[in-house]
Design a protein around this motif. Structure first.
Motif, mmCIF file in Angstrom:
data_model
loop_
_atom_site.group_PDB
_atom_site.id
_atom_site.type_symbol
_atom_site.label_atom_id
_atom_site.label_comp_id
_atom_site.label_asym_id
_atom_site.label_seq_id
_atom_site.Cartn_x
_atom_site.Cartn_y
_atom_site.Cartn_z
ATOM 1 N N ARG A 155 -105.917 -10.196 56.494
ATOM 2 C CA ARG A 155 -106.526 -10.822 57.673
ATOM 3 C C ARG A 155 -107.489 -11.934 57.279
ATOM 4 O O ARG A 155 -107.533 -12.994 57.909
ATOM 5 N N ALA A 156 -108.252 -11.686 56.212
ATOM 6 C CA ALA A 156 -109.216 -12.696 55.763
ATOM 7 C C ALA A 156 -108.528 -13.962 55.274
ATOM 8 O O ALA A 156 -109.129 -15.044 55.274
ATOM 9 N N ASN A 157 -107.266 -13.831 54.858
ATOM 10 C CA ASN A 157 -106.512 -14.980 54.356
ATOM 11 C C ASN A 157 -105.460 -15.466 55.353
ATOM 12 O O ASN A 157 -104.588 -16.267 54.986
ATOM 13 N N ALA A 158 -105.541 -14.972 56.582
ATOM 14 C CA ALA A 158 -104.700 -15.453 57.685
ATOM 15 C C ALA A 158 -103.206 -15.313 57.403
ATOM 16 O O ALA A 158 -102.412 -16.197 57.740
ATOM 17 N N VAL A 159 -102.810 -14.206 56.769
ATOM 18 C CA VAL A 159 -101.395 -13.902 56.571
ATOM 19 C C VAL A 159 -101.125 -12.507 57.116
ATOM 20 O O VAL A 159 -102.040 -11.692 57.269
ATOM 21 N N GLU A 160 -99.848 -12.216 57.391
ATOM 22 C CA GLU A 160 -99.493 -10.951 58.012
ATOM 23 C C GLU A 160 -98.326 -10.271 57.306
ATOM 24 O O GLU A 160 -97.252 -10.070 57.896
ATOM 25 N N PRO A 161 -98.497 -9.884 56.041
ATOM 26 C CA PRO A 161 -97.457 -9.084 55.406
ATOM 27 C C PRO A 161 -97.440 -7.693 56.038
ATOM 28 O O PRO A 161 -98.419 -7.255 56.653
ATOM 29 N N GLY A 162 -96.330 -6.983 55.878
ATOM 30 C CA GLY A 162 -96.300 -5.601 56.327
ATOM 31 C C GLY A 162 -96.890 -4.686 55.274
ATOM 32 O O GLY A 162 -96.908 -5.027 54.081
ATOM 33 N N PHE A 163 -97.385 -3.547 55.686
ATOM 34 C CA PHE A 163 -97.897 -2.554 54.739
ATOM 35 C C PHE A 163 -97.398 -1.174 55.152
ATOM 36 O O PHE A 163 -97.303 -0.864 56.344
ATOM 37 N N VAL A 164 -97.082 -0.353 54.151
ATOM 38 C CA VAL A 164 -96.588 0.986 54.429
ATOM 39 C C VAL A 164 -97.099 1.943 53.357
ATOM 40 O O VAL A 164 -97.166 1.591 52.174
ATOM 41 N N GLU A 165 -97.485 3.138 53.773
ATOM 42 C CA GLU A 165 -97.930 4.161 52.830
ATOM 43 C C GLU A 165 -96.711 4.893 52.300
ATOM 44 O O GLU A 165 -95.892 5.405 53.077
ATOM 45 N N LEU A 166 -96.572 4.954 50.987
ATOM 46 C CA LEU A 166 -95.410 5.595 50.380
ATOM 47 C C LEU A 166 -95.724 6.045 48.964
ATOM 48 O O LEU A 166 -96.699 5.609 48.358
ATOM 49 N N ASP A 167 -94.882 6.920 48.449
ATOM 50 C CA ASP A 167 -94.930 7.370 47.053
ATOM 51 C C ASP A 167 -93.769 6.707 46.335
ATOM 52 O O ASP A 167 -92.611 6.931 46.673
ATOM 53 N N MET A 168 -94.059 5.861 45.349
ATOM 54 C CA MET A 168 -92.987 5.101 44.725
ATOM 55 C C MET A 168 -92.020 5.977 43.923
ATOM 56 O O MET A 168 -90.947 5.518 43.544
ATOM 57 N N CYS A 169 -92.371 7.240 43.687
ATOM 58 C CA CYS A 169 -91.441 8.160 43.021
ATOM 59 C C CYS A 169 -90.318 8.607 43.948
ATOM 60 O O CYS A 169 -89.263 9.047 43.485
ATOM 61 N N ASP A 170 -90.557 8.528 45.260
ATOM 62 C CA ASP A 170 -89.568 9.012 46.215
ATOM 63 C C ASP A 170 -89.893 8.432 47.580
ATOM 64 O O ASP A 170 -90.764 8.929 48.282
ATOM 65 N N PHE A 171 -89.199 7.359 47.947
ATOM 66 C CA PHE A 171 -89.482 6.749 49.252
ATOM 67 C C PHE A 171 -88.191 6.347 49.948
ATOM 68 O O PHE A 171 -87.149 6.148 49.314
#
Length: 261
Positions: free
Chosen positions: A89-105
């Motif tokens: 938000r501070a850099n005026a961009v809107e990537p998506g974000f998701v909570e996940l475990d990279m061992c199993d997603f």
């Protein structure tokens, strides 16, 4: 009563994670234009959708988004993801974000043209099952011509043999609220698991060791890396010794791997 209190304090310290304190983490992971340029350039080569795994506070996700790329950042830590959203938000961009475990997603059938795991984050995987789960999950989310790109320290025998009882000064940083902070570490290497058990100690001018965080990191030797990649159904296509895409040599500090299906 004192023994009980001491035990509770020790347990609390051992369980601390650096990723519970994004304000401290960011002080030790300042922007790195060379790293950012490498990952932005390699993502641009394929275009399309980008998945930034173990994205932390968005240190790389935000530059990828600023470059006009369609990027999602994924991380196990909700605290780091909240910091990443603030950073975006501070850099005026809107990537998506998701909570996940990279061992199993599982991201519901979505695929990506480039999946990135930067800044040694792959070394948080410790067991063969961890690596198989990680590479297998990545494989299910890669487009047919997609690439997984990650960097990892090249193990250094001298570093692995440091005195586990000796504190080493890592650096001094400035915190907005706490002022000057010194960061020290101890490290113990277990040759059976290949895990280097690092403990970081944070001290301000008024409080010594106000925060201690464990940072166990797996060491992956060059000859075993292709085997670990293959354990999850991927193949190692290319490997560099630095972010300038120079050749991997015995003097390299890191191994940067490009993998595909």
């Amino acid at each position: 009563m004192q023994v009980t209190k001491l035990f509770a304090t020790i347990v609390s310290m051992v369980q601390n994670s650096l990723y519970d304190r994004p304000d401290l983490y960011d002080l030790m992971a300042p922007p790195d234009p060379i790293l950012e340029r490498f990952y932005v350039d390699i993502a641009r080569e394929r275009g399309g959708r980008i998945l930034d795994l173990a994205c932390g506070s968005g240190r790389l996700t935000v530059p990828l988004a600023q470059a006009g790329l369609d990027v999602i950042g994924g991380d196990l830590s909700s605290a780091m993801l909240e910091r990443a959203r603030d950073h975006a938000r501070a850099n005026a961009v809107e990537p998506g974000f998701v909570e996940l475990d990279m061992c199993d997603f599982d991201l519901g059938g979505r695929t990506f043209d480039t999946i990135i795991v930067a800044m040694n984050s792959v070394l948080h995987l410790h067991s063969l099952d961890d690596f198989k789960g990680f590479f297998g999950s990545v494989g299910r989310h890669l487009s047919p011509q997609g690439r997984l790109v990650f960097d990892a320290f090249l193990p250094n025998i001298a570093m692995l043999n440091t005195d586990p009882n000796k504190r080493e000064l890592i650096g001094t940083v400035i915190h907005d609220g706490l002022g000057a902070i010194t960061v020290e570490e101890t490290a113990r290497y277990d040759p059976l698991t290949q895990i280097r058990h690092v403990d970081w100690y944070w001290s301000s001018k008024t409080e010594k060791d106000f925060w201690q965080a464990a940072l166990p990191m797996r060491n992956v030797f060059p000859q075993e890396m292709p085997l670990l990649v293959a354990s999850g159904g991927l193949r190692l296509i290319e490997r560099f010794g630095d972010f300038d895409r120079s050749q991997l040599t015995a003097e390299s500090m890191r191994q940067i791997c490009v993998c595909g299906l």
